[in-house]
Design a protein around this motif. Structure first.
Motif, PDB file in Angstrom:
ATOM      1  N   VAL A  31       0.854  -1.180   0.000  1.00 17.50           N
ATOM      2  CA  VAL A  31       0.000   0.000   0.000  1.00 17.50           C
ATOM      3  C   VAL A  31       0.895   1.236   0.000  1.00 17.50           C
ATOM      4  O   VAL A  31       2.102   1.142   0.219  1.00 17.50           O
ATOM      5  CB  VAL A  31      -0.939   0.013   1.235  1.00 17.50           C
ATOM      6  CG1 VAL A  31      -1.883  -1.179   1.215  1.00 17.50           C
ATOM      7  CG2 VAL A  31      -0.151   0.034   2.530  1.00 17.50           C
ATOM      8  N   LYS A  64      -1.781  -0.359   8.021  1.00 15.73           N
ATOM      9  CA  LYS A  64      -2.349  -0.889   6.774  1.00 15.73           C
ATOM     10  C   LYS A  64      -3.736  -0.297   6.510  1.00 15.73           C
ATOM     11  O   LYS A  64      -4.028   0.175   5.416  1.00 15.73           O
ATOM     12  CB  LYS A  64      -2.403  -2.412   6.864  1.00 15.73           C
ATOM     13  CG  LYS A  64      -3.166  -3.106   5.766  1.00 15.73           C
ATOM     14  CD  LYS A  64      -3.139  -4.615   5.937  1.00 15.73           C
ATOM     15  CE  LYS A  64      -3.859  -5.053   7.165  1.00 15.73           C
ATOM     16  NZ  LYS A  64      -3.167  -5.808   8.134  1.00 15.73           N
ATOM     17  N   ILE A  68      -4.988   2.179   3.442  1.00 14.90           N
ATOM     18  CA  ILE A  68      -6.058   1.798   2.515  1.00 14.90           C
ATOM     19  C   ILE A  68      -7.159   2.851   2.511  1.00 14.90           C
ATOM     20  O   ILE A  68      -7.712   3.178   1.450  1.00 14.90           O
ATOM     21  CB  ILE A  68      -6.609   0.402   2.888  1.00 14.90           C
ATOM     22  CG1 ILE A  68      -5.550  -0.657   2.573  1.00 14.90           C
ATOM     23  CG2 ILE A  68      -7.914   0.106   2.160  1.00 14.90           C
ATOM     24  CD1 ILE A  68      -5.811  -2.006   3.192  1.00 14.90           C
ATOM     25  N   ASP A  72      -7.024   3.672  -1.958  1.00 15.97           N
ATOM     26  CA  ASP A  72      -7.511   2.287  -2.072  1.00 15.97           C
ATOM     27  C   ASP A  72      -6.766   1.453  -3.111  1.00 15.97           C
ATOM     28  O   ASP A  72      -7.027   0.271  -3.251  1.00 15.97           O
ATOM     29  CB  ASP A  72      -9.012   2.266  -2.348  1.00 15.97           C
ATOM     30  CG  ASP A  72      -9.387   2.790  -3.722  1.00 15.97           C
ATOM     31  OD1 ASP A  72      -8.555   3.454  -4.383  1.00 15.97           O
ATOM     32  OD2 ASP A  72     -10.534   2.539  -4.144  1.00 15.97           O
ATOM     33  N   VAL A  74      -3.927  -0.835  -4.382  1.00 14.03           N
ATOM     34  CA  VAL A  74      -2.978  -1.721  -3.729  1.00 14.03           C
ATOM     35  C   VAL A  74      -2.433  -2.717  -4.742  1.00 14.03           C
ATOM     36  O   VAL A  74      -2.966  -2.867  -5.843  1.00 14.03           O
ATOM     37  CB  VAL A  74      -3.638  -2.496  -2.563  1.00 14.03           C
ATOM     38  CG1 VAL A  74      -4.234  -1.545  -1.531  1.00 14.03           C
ATOM     39  CG2 VAL A  74      -4.679  -3.476  -3.054  1.00 14.03           C
ATOM     40  N   ARG A 102      -8.293  -2.518  -6.209  1.00 14.71           N
ATOM     41  CA  ARG A 102      -8.830  -1.585  -5.220  1.00 14.71           C
ATOM     42  C   ARG A 102      -9.295  -2.357  -3.995  1.00 14.71           C
ATOM     43  O   ARG A 102      -9.968  -3.370  -4.115  1.00 14.71           O
ATOM     44  CB  ARG A 102     -10.014  -0.817  -5.802  1.00 14.71           C
ATOM     45  CG  ARG A 102      -9.715  -0.115  -7.102  1.00 14.71           C
ATOM     46  CD  ARG A 102      -9.254   1.268  -6.841  1.00 14.71           C
ATOM     47  NE  ARG A 102      -8.964   1.955  -8.098  1.00 14.71           N
ATOM     48  CZ  ARG A 102      -8.985   3.251  -8.209  1.00 14.71           C
ATOM     49  NH1 ARG A 102      -9.311   4.011  -7.179  1.00 14.71           N
ATOM     50  NH2 ARG A 102      -8.667   3.816  -9.339  1.00 14.71           N
ATOM     51  N   MET A 103      -8.932  -1.840  -2.835  1.00 15.46           N
ATOM     52  CA  MET A 103      -9.237  -2.488  -1.570  1.00 15.46           C
ATOM     53  C   MET A 103     -10.272  -1.666  -0.818  1.00 15.46           C
ATOM     54  O   MET A 103     -10.218  -0.441  -0.817  1.00 15.46           O
ATOM     55  CB  MET A 103      -7.968  -2.593  -0.725  1.00 15.46           C
ATOM     56  CG  MET A 103      -8.137  -3.355   0.555  1.00 15.46           C
ATOM     57  SD  MET A 103      -8.079  -5.133   0.330  1.00 15.46           S
ATOM     58  CE  MET A 103      -6.313  -5.408   0.340  1.00 15.46           C
ATOM     59  N   LEU A 144     -11.142  -7.221   4.652  1.00 13.71           N
ATOM     60  CA  LEU A 144     -10.842  -6.366   3.511  1.00 13.71           C
ATOM     61  C   LEU A 144     -11.149  -7.129   2.231  1.00 13.71           C
ATOM     62  O   LEU A 144     -10.904  -8.333   2.151  1.00 13.71           O
ATOM     63  CB  LEU A 144      -9.367  -5.962   3.536  1.00 13.71           C
ATOM     64  CG  LEU A 144      -8.880  -5.247   4.792  1.00 13.71           C
ATOM     65  CD1 LEU A 144      -7.366  -5.068   4.739  1.00 13.71           C
ATOM     66  CD2 LEU A 144      -9.577  -3.909   4.943  1.00 13.71           C
ATOM     67  N   LEU A 146     -10.395  -7.147  -1.859  1.00  8.78           N
ATOM     68  CA  LEU A 146      -9.583  -6.652  -2.968  1.00  8.78           C
ATOM     69  C   LEU A 146     -10.272  -7.025  -4.275  1.00  8.78           C
ATOM     70  O   LEU A 146     -10.447  -8.206  -4.585  1.00  8.78           O
ATOM     71  CB  LEU A 146      -8.174  -7.254  -2.914  1.00  8.78           C
ATOM     72  CG  LEU A 146      -7.241  -6.992  -4.095  1.00  8.78           C
ATOM     73  CD1 LEU A 146      -7.115  -5.506  -4.412  1.00  8.78           C
ATOM     74  CD2 LEU A 146      -5.884  -7.609  -3.846  1.00  8.78           C
TER      75      LEU A 146
END
Length: 159
Positions: A31, A64, A68, A72, A74, A102-103, A144, A146
Motif C-alpha cells: 500500500v 495498513k 487503505i 484504495d 494496492v 482496489r481495496m 478487507l 480486494l
C-alpha cells in the motif's frame, strides 16, 4: 493502463494465476504508506472463485488500514514454493502472481465472519477451533476485499 509484461515468454496463463491465488495461502500486500513510503505487509488471503475477489482479515486499526483508507489502490504479490524443474537439482523454478486492484473494508459484519471462516479453513478443518476463533476474535476484526483490476503471473527459473 497497466504495463504489459516485458518478459512475456515467462507469463503464466490466466487460469494458472487463478490456481495459484486459490492454492497459496500467503502473500505481501503493498500500500501507499505514511509520508509516501511503500508499505508491504505479509498476509493470509482467501480467493473467492465465484466473484474473483480476494479477502483478508485485519485489526480494526493500524498502519495498513490507515493507508487503505487514504488510497484504495494496492498490489498483492504471491510467490509459490519453488520446485526443481528442467532436471536441474540446484536451481528452483518459482511461479508468482501480482494482483493490482482496489481495496475496501467490508461493511456487512456477517459476511465478514463467513469469509473469515473460509480463510481459516485454508489452514485447518478443525470446526471447533474455527468456531471459537470466529466467536472470540470476530468482534475485533475487519475483512478487507480486494477487487482485481489487473492480474499477471510469471514463471522464473533461477538457473
Amino acid at each position: 493502463m497497466f504495463r504489459k509484461m516485458r518478459r512475456f515468454k515467462q507469463q503464466l496463463p490466466a487460469e494458472e494465476c487463478i490456481e495459484i491465488l486459490t492454492r497459496e495461502k500467503r502473500g505481501v500486500l503493498s500500500v501507499l504508506g505514511d509520508n509516501g513510503y511503500p508499505y508491504g505487509v505479509p498476509l493470509n488471503h482467501y480467493y473467492n472463485a465465484e466473484n474473483g475477489k480476494l479477502y483478508f482479515h485485519c485489526a480494526m486499526a493500524g498502519h495498513k488500514l490507515d493507508a487503505i483508507r487514504a488510497c484504495d489502490k494496492v498490489s498483492y504479490c504471491i510467490i509459490g514454493e519453488g520446485r526443481h524443474e528442467d532436471g536441474v537439482s540446484w536451481s528452483l523454478t518459482y511461479h508468482s502472481v501480482i494482483v493490482f486492484g482496489r481495496m475496501k473494508v467490508l461493511d456487512n459484519h456477517e459476511t465478514a465472519l463467513h469469509l473469515a471462516r473460509l480463510l481459516g479453513e485454508k489452514f485447518t478443518q478443525d470446526a471447533s477451533y474455527l468456531d471459537h476463533e470466529v466467536q472470540h476474535a470476530g468482534p475485533r476484526m475487519l475483512m478487507l476485499e480486494l477487487t482485481p483490476e489487473h492480474i499477471t503471473g510469471k514463471r522464473v527459473n533461477e538457473s
